[in-house]
Enzyme design. Structure first.
Site, PDB file in Angstrom:
ATOM      1  N   HIS A 279       0.820  -1.101  -0.260  1.00  0.00           N
ATOM      2  CA  HIS A 279      -0.257   0.257  -0.062  1.00  0.00           C
ATOM      3  C   HIS A 279       0.647   1.089  -0.094  1.00  0.00           C
ATOM      4  O   HIS A 279       1.713   1.211   0.755  1.00  0.00           O
ATOM      5  CB  HIS A 279      -1.139  -0.392   1.003  1.00  0.00           C
ATOM      6  CG  HIS A 279      -0.591   0.243   2.816  1.00  0.00           C
ATOM      7  ND1 HIS A 279      -0.420   1.074   3.407  1.00  0.00           N
ATOM      8  CD2 HIS A 279      -0.145  -0.778   2.826  1.00  0.00           C
ATOM      9  CE1 HIS A 279       0.618   0.963   4.512  1.00  0.00           C
ATOM     10  NE2 HIS A 279       0.070  -0.108   4.513  1.00  0.00           N
ATOM     11  N   ASP A 291       5.980   0.740   6.682  1.00  0.00           N
ATOM     12  CA  ASP A 291       4.358   0.942   6.721  1.00  0.00           C
ATOM     13  C   ASP A 291       4.070   1.439   5.373  1.00  0.00           C
ATOM     14  O   ASP A 291       3.643   2.881   5.943  1.00  0.00           O
ATOM     15  CB  ASP A 291       3.943   0.833   8.015  1.00  0.00           C
ATOM     16  CG  ASP A 291       2.317   0.627   7.592  1.00  0.00           C
ATOM     17  OD1 ASP A 291       2.428   0.309   6.553  1.00  0.00           O
ATOM     18  OD2 ASP A 291       2.037   0.544   9.109  1.00  0.00           O
ATOM     19  N   GLU A 325      -4.518   2.222   1.892  1.00  0.00           N
ATOM     20  CA  GLU A 325      -4.950   1.017   3.256  1.00  0.00           C
ATOM     21  C   GLU A 325      -4.883   0.943   4.556  1.00  0.00           C
ATOM     22  O   GLU A 325      -5.767   0.432   4.974  1.00  0.00           O
ATOM     23  CB  GLU A 325      -3.679  -0.019   3.152  1.00  0.00           C
ATOM     24  CG  GLU A 325      -4.053  -1.389   3.638  1.00  0.00           C
ATOM     25  CD  GLU A 325      -3.147  -1.323   5.145  1.00  0.00           C
ATOM     26  OE1 GLU A 325      -3.641  -2.477   6.461  1.00  0.00           O
ATOM     27  OE2 GLU A 325      -3.525  -0.224   5.637  1.00  0.00           O
ATOM     28  N   GLU A 326      -4.480   2.231   5.039  1.00  0.00           N
ATOM     29  CA  GLU A 326      -4.352   2.575   6.618  1.00  0.00           C
ATOM     30  C   GLU A 326      -5.685   3.648   7.154  1.00  0.00           C
ATOM     31  O   GLU A 326      -5.906   2.230   8.091  1.00  0.00           O
ATOM     32  CB  GLU A 326      -3.498   3.817   6.459  1.00  0.00           C
ATOM     33  CG  GLU A 326      -1.799   3.157   6.365  1.00  0.00           C
ATOM     34  CD  GLU A 326      -1.787   2.763   7.343  1.00  0.00           C
ATOM     35  OE1 GLU A 326      -2.147   1.758   8.212  1.00  0.00           O
ATOM     36  OE2 GLU A 326      -0.125   2.346   7.038  1.00  0.00           O
ATOM     37  N   ASP A 354       2.858  -5.912   3.407  1.00  0.00           N
ATOM     38  CA  ASP A 354       2.944  -5.468   4.918  1.00  0.00           C
ATOM     39  C   ASP A 354       2.985  -5.661   5.747  1.00  0.00           C
ATOM     40  O   ASP A 354       2.548  -5.346   7.109  1.00  0.00           O
ATOM     41  CB  ASP A 354       1.482  -4.821   4.302  1.00  0.00           C
ATOM     42  CG  ASP A 354       0.985  -3.581   5.350  1.00  0.00           C
ATOM     43  OD1 ASP A 354       1.573  -3.150   5.088  1.00  0.00           O
ATOM     44  OD2 ASP A 354      -0.253  -3.821   4.631  1.00  0.00           O
TER      45      ASP A 354
END
Length: 457
Positions: A279, A291, A325-326, A354
């Protein structure tokens, strides 16, 4: 007849042995190329230092789309294109502040940050008695009488006895995700959550919360683990202490963004799709190196390796930079939504990275039993490159929506012991990623895609 069967079995064994020897040679070629020619570490530096934090809806997220588009184009992908999706646009606003206040008015400053998607307090902040709980059961027992008008402090440490730190993260994550709404149910005016970190330090770790529309939306923050310990100690001395905090975050209307998709077309089965990605968005506090800058860059390296070594895949490989994604998963859902309309294509396999750019240890798979057995037959090929296990259960948030299409899912599993030192915190920076570990993860991802492409599932 018996002799014929034995002869046939012998031929199969010889063929399998020859194939494995050839695969080992190709594995060595791929690994040698990545270790000597990889652009992964430099591309990660560009993503972290040139673009920086990439929260969905931000100018930096838009810049990341353009940068990764150019990177994959320069690597020689057959096609690179943007897939539009609407994403949430949450902004943090001015830096947060918090004070623990005793009965005499003495204050101690705390390290906090707003939880993603949280409403803000406004410039005036909120001040109320703080009450510590370690479970939803404790909250329920206190009820409206014990919670109304107060700030709830969820102090649930990540369990240090779990070697698999993601298990501890899952256990603690419920308080960040559902905690604010659960507290609001009983009349709380705000929430402070112990950071989801496996160590004791001064960094508050953000992450998304999800409001239940049945209850009021109340401001929510995370506090560093060191200050969580401090607050807990002080509350044991004086249960009537107050907490003040100020946040100016807000949710703005959705904005247009994009997944970035690159393809290398298959030569024999072009309508069988292998998806791999990470992501592109990150939280706004840091550079999002582990991340999930690492996962994005590792995925892109597949294009460079295939083109550099002249590997022509049998099946079409799609490298996807997923957006959001977050705090919404809009990119992953959009990709699956579009995939479901591509009736002429079969999405056979999807791999996601991820879990940070640390040393790879394993791959996890969500697959039918016979598929998992076939995958596990390849484990000996991976052992020289540090991956010793193909485990049952795996994938990732962005590729999860593909499962209803019958897609086998996989997730790279690096060593996780240091991951939650940095996860969603300001110290998730480029300097925290080791070049060698990053490349070894990329190598194993290329290797896995290579055998899946060559032999199918």
């Amino acid at each position: 007849m018996r002799k014929l069967q034995l002869a046939f079995a012998f031929c199969l064994a010889v063929t399998a042995g020859t194939a494995q020897t050839n695969d080992s040679a190709m594995f060595k070629r791929i690994a040698d190329d990545v270790f000597t020619n990889s652009t992964a570490y430099e591309n990660l530096r560009i993503l972290c230092k040139k673009v920086g934090p990439r929260l969905s809806g931000s100018p930096q997220a838009a810049a990341a789309v353009q940068e990764t588009y150019k990177m994959m184009k320069a690597m020689g992908a057959d096609t690179v294109y943007l897939q539009e999706c609407m994403v949430p646009h949450w902004v943090r606003g001015a830096k947060e502040s918090a004070l623990l206040v005793d009965a005499k008015g003495k204050t101690v400053s705390l390290n906090i940050c707003a939880l993603g998607n949280s409403v803000g307090t406004g410039k005036q902040g909120i001040k109320a008695e703080v009450i510590e709980v370690r479970s939803f059961k404790e909250l329920e027992t206190l009820g409206v009488a014990g919670v109304k008008g107060k700030i709830v402090f969820y102090n649930f440490p990540m369990n240090p006895t779990n070697v698999e730190t993601f298990r501890s993260y899952g256990e603690a994550g419920q308080f960040r995700g559902r905690g604010p709404s659960m507290a609001a149910k009983y009349g709380a005016v705000g929430v402070m959550v112990r950071s989801l970190a496996s160590n004791i330090d001064d960094y508050p770790h953000t992450g998304a919360t999800t409001y239940n529309d049945s209850f009021p939306k109340i401001p929510a923050v995370a506090v560093s683990t060191r200050h969580a310990e401090f607050v807990s100690t002080e509350l044991k001395k004086n249960k009537t202490m107050q907490l003040y905090f100020r946040t100016e975050c807000e949710m703005l209307p959705d904005v247009k963004s994009h997944n970035v998709i690159a393809e290398i077309r298959g030569t024999e089965f072009p309508n069988e799709i292998i998806t791999v990605g990470g992501h592109l968005d990150s939280w706004d506090l840091a550079e999002g190196a582990h991340d999930d800058g690492a996962g994005c860059i590792q995925s892109m390296e597949i294009i460079r390796v295939y083109k550099k070594l002249g590997i022509k895949p049998k099946r079409t490989i799609r490298v996807v930079m997923f957006m959001n994604e977050e705090n919404g998963l809009r990119g992953g859902r959009k990709y699956a939504e579009v995939a479901a309309t591509e009736k002429d294509k079969k999405f056979i396999f999807a791999l996601e990275s991820d879990a940070g750019g640390f040393t790879p240890r394993a791959f996890g798979f969500t697959a039918e039993s016979q598929v998992l057995s076939k995958l596990r037959s390849w484990v000996p090929l991976f052992k020289p490159y540090g991956v010793y296990e193909f485990s049952d259960g795996g994938g990732g948030a962005d590729i999860g929506p593909l499962r209803p299409l019958g897609t086998t899912l996989s997730g790279l599993r690096p060593d996780s012991q240091r991951y939650f030192d940095h996860h969603h915190a300001a110290n998730d920076t480029f300097e925290m990623v080791n070049k060698r570990e990053l490349e070894l993860g990329a190598i194993n991802m290329v290797l896995l895609l290579y055998v899946v492409d060559q032999y199918g599932l």
